[in-house]
Design a protein around this motif. Structure first.
Motif, PDB file in Angstrom:
ATOM      1  N   PHE A   1      -1.546   2.868   7.063  1.00  0.00           N
ATOM      2  CA  PHE A   1      -1.306   1.469   6.695  1.00  0.00           C
ATOM      3  C   PHE A   1      -1.586   0.559   7.878  1.00  0.00           C
ATOM      4  O   PHE A   1      -1.292   0.894   9.031  1.00  0.00           O
ATOM      5  CB  PHE A   1       0.159   1.255   6.302  1.00  0.00           C
ATOM      6  CG  PHE A   1       0.576   1.886   5.011  1.00  0.00           C
ATOM      7  CD1 PHE A   1       1.242   3.101   4.999  1.00  0.00           C
ATOM      8  CD2 PHE A   1       0.323   1.253   3.798  1.00  0.00           C
ATOM      9  CE1 PHE A   1       1.640   3.684   3.806  1.00  0.00           C
ATOM     10  CE2 PHE A   1       0.718   1.831   2.608  1.00  0.00           C
ATOM     11  CZ  PHE A   1       1.370   3.039   2.612  1.00  0.00           C
TER      12      PHE A   1
ATOM     13  N   PHE B   1       1.915  -5.526   4.224  1.00  0.00           N
ATOM     14  CA  PHE B   1       1.180  -4.267   4.318  1.00  0.00           C
ATOM     15  C   PHE B   1      -0.015  -4.266   3.382  1.00  0.00           C
ATOM     16  O   PHE B   1       0.026  -4.823   2.282  1.00  0.00           O
ATOM     17  CB  PHE B   1       2.090  -3.099   3.926  1.00  0.00           C
ATOM     18  CG  PHE B   1       3.066  -2.703   4.980  1.00  0.00           C
ATOM     19  CD1 PHE B   1       4.220  -3.443   5.191  1.00  0.00           C
ATOM     20  CD2 PHE B   1       2.846  -1.580   5.760  1.00  0.00           C
ATOM     21  CE1 PHE B   1       5.128  -3.074   6.173  1.00  0.00           C
ATOM     22  CE2 PHE B   1       3.752  -1.202   6.732  1.00  0.00           C
ATOM     23  CZ  PHE B   1       4.892  -1.952   6.941  1.00  0.00           C
ATOM     24  N   GLY B   2      -1.063  -3.577   3.816  1.00  0.00           N
ATOM     25  CA  GLY B   2      -2.116  -3.212   2.895  1.00  0.00           C
ATOM     26  C   GLY B   2      -1.643  -2.069   2.006  1.00  0.00           C
ATOM     27  O   GLY B   2      -0.545  -1.528   2.199  1.00  0.00           O
ATOM     28  N   LYS B   3      -2.478  -1.698   1.058  1.00  0.00           N
ATOM     29  CA  LYS B   3      -2.106  -0.613   0.148  1.00  0.00           C
ATOM     30  C   LYS B   3      -2.366   0.766   0.741  1.00  0.00           C
ATOM     31  O   LYS B   3      -2.028   1.772   0.124  1.00  0.00           O
ATOM     32  CB  LYS B   3      -2.847  -0.764  -1.174  1.00  0.00           C
ATOM     33  CG  LYS B   3      -2.414  -1.978  -1.985  1.00  0.00           C
ATOM     34  CD  LYS B   3      -3.025  -1.962  -3.378  1.00  0.00           C
ATOM     35  CE  LYS B   3      -2.610  -3.190  -4.155  1.00  0.00           C
ATOM     36  NZ  LYS B   3      -1.155  -3.232  -4.374  1.00  0.00           N
TER      37      LYS B   3
ATOM     38  N   GLY C   1       2.594   4.425  -5.694  1.00  0.00           N
ATOM     39  CA  GLY C   1       1.395   3.625  -5.544  1.00  0.00           C
ATOM     40  C   GLY C   1       1.272   3.008  -4.171  1.00  0.00           C
ATOM     41  O   GLY C   1       0.379   2.222  -3.937  1.00  0.00           O
ATOM     42  N   ARG C   2       2.200   3.391  -3.263  1.00  0.00           N
ATOM     43  CA  ARG C   2       2.056   3.159  -1.837  1.00  0.00           C
ATOM     44  C   ARG C   2       2.504   1.822  -1.276  1.00  0.00           C
ATOM     45  O   ARG C   2       2.915   1.777  -0.142  1.00  0.00           O
ATOM     46  CB  ARG C   2       0.600   3.348  -1.380  1.00  0.00           C
ATOM     47  CG  ARG C   2      -0.007   4.668  -1.666  1.00  0.00           C
ATOM     48  CD  ARG C   2      -1.361   4.683  -1.023  1.00  0.00           C
ATOM     49  NE  ARG C   2      -2.298   5.478  -1.776  1.00  0.00           N
ATOM     50  CZ  ARG C   2      -3.612   5.381  -1.631  1.00  0.00           C
ATOM     51  NH1 ARG C   2      -4.123   4.503  -0.810  1.00  0.00           N
ATOM     52  NH2 ARG C   2      -4.410   6.138  -2.324  1.00  0.00           N
ATOM     53  N   GLY C   3       2.401   0.712  -1.999  1.00  0.00           N
ATOM     54  CA  GLY C   3       2.674  -0.572  -1.357  1.00  0.00           C
ATOM     55  C   GLY C   3       4.102  -0.696  -0.866  1.00  0.00           C
ATOM     56  O   GLY C   3       5.037  -0.233  -1.513  1.00  0.00           O
ATOM     57  N   LEU C   4       4.276  -1.302   0.289  1.00  0.00           N
ATOM     58  CA  LEU C   4       5.615  -1.572   0.826  1.00  0.00           C
ATOM     59  C   LEU C   4       5.956  -3.032   0.631  1.00  0.00           C
ATOM     60  O   LEU C   4       5.155  -3.920   0.920  1.00  0.00           O
ATOM     61  CB  LEU C   4       5.682  -1.246   2.319  1.00  0.00           C
ATOM     62  CG  LEU C   4       5.828   0.219   2.674  1.00  0.00           C
ATOM     63  CD1 LEU C   4       4.475   0.872   2.830  1.00  0.00           C
ATOM     64  CD2 LEU C   4       6.630   0.367   3.958  1.00  0.00           C
TER      65      LEU C   4
END
Lengths: 109, 112
Positions: free
Chosen positions: A86, A99-101, B41-44
């Motif tokens: 990230f 943050f980016g994905k 899906g990862r996003g924070l």
């Protein structure tokens, strides 16, 4: 608010290969961080790099703030490099990091 | 050196039950403290941050609340959990705005 885009979203490598991960951001920033999220979920700090280039072992990062992007280089990749990478930048006018994905890196033996 | 702790590491709770997640930081004074959530899906996403005891700012209105009863303690709470509260909750600290943020090991919450 500021937008952060990372590419590629997924990357599969053979052990020993090199790779470049990219982070684009939509507005000027005064700092940027790169993180590695390991398979257990821990976010590990890699670089705090507002501008210029830094190196730490096989990893290096370059931020070109005037062009609104940062690159993370991984050389001679190892299976332990697998995980999600990230980048994050400050949100405008607030305390938060945006943050980016992420880029999911898989390094195969 | 500074360390950040979170507990519990994993939690399975039924819908409607209360929640309390704790985060503590050692080796620093008056840190900025943060709660982030990472959904599938990862996003924070930043949920709350605090620049001092009793000072809480909310980024996203929701079913959760935060408190900072001591300088290096940050608590995330809910009175009644929803299914949508499931996720990976990460606490972080920094010396001040604009300095590097350091994350704890996280709590994986499953609401059933």
């Amino acid at each position: 608010g500021i937008q952060v885009e990372q590419s590629p979203p997924d990357l599969i490598l053979q052990e020993g290969a090199n790779s470049t991960l990219r982070c684009n951001f939509s507005d000027s920033v005064n700092n940027l961080q790169w993180f590695h999220q390991n398979p257990w979920g821990q976010l590990i700090n890699l670089f705090y790099i507002p501008s210029g280039t830094k190196q730490n072992g096989r990893l290096s990062a370059t931020t070109v703030a005037t062009e609104r992007y940062s690159l993370l280089y991984i050389s001679s990749s190892q299976t332990t490099d697998s995980g999600v990478y990230f980048c994050a930048v400050p949100g405008s006018g607030s305390e938060k990091l945006v943050f980016g994905k992420g880029t999911k890196l898989t390094v195969n033996p | 050196s500074q360390t950040i702790h979170q507990w519990p590491a994993t939690l399975v709770q039924p819908v409607g039950s209360p929640l309390s997640l704790e985060c503590t930081v050692e080796g620093t004074s008056n840190p900025n403290l943060y709660w982030y959530r990472q959904a599938a899906g990862r996003g924070l996403q930043l949920l709350f941050y605090s620049v001092g005891i009793g000072q809480i700012s909310s980024e996203v209105p929701q079913n959760l609340s935060a408190s900072r009863p001591q300088d290096r303690q940050f608590i995330l709470s809910s009175k009644k959990l929803l299914l949508s509260d499931s996720g990976f909750y990460l606490c972080a600290w920094s010396v001040q705005s604009g300095t590097p943020a350091y994350f704890g090991p996280g709590t994986r919450l499953t609401v059933t």
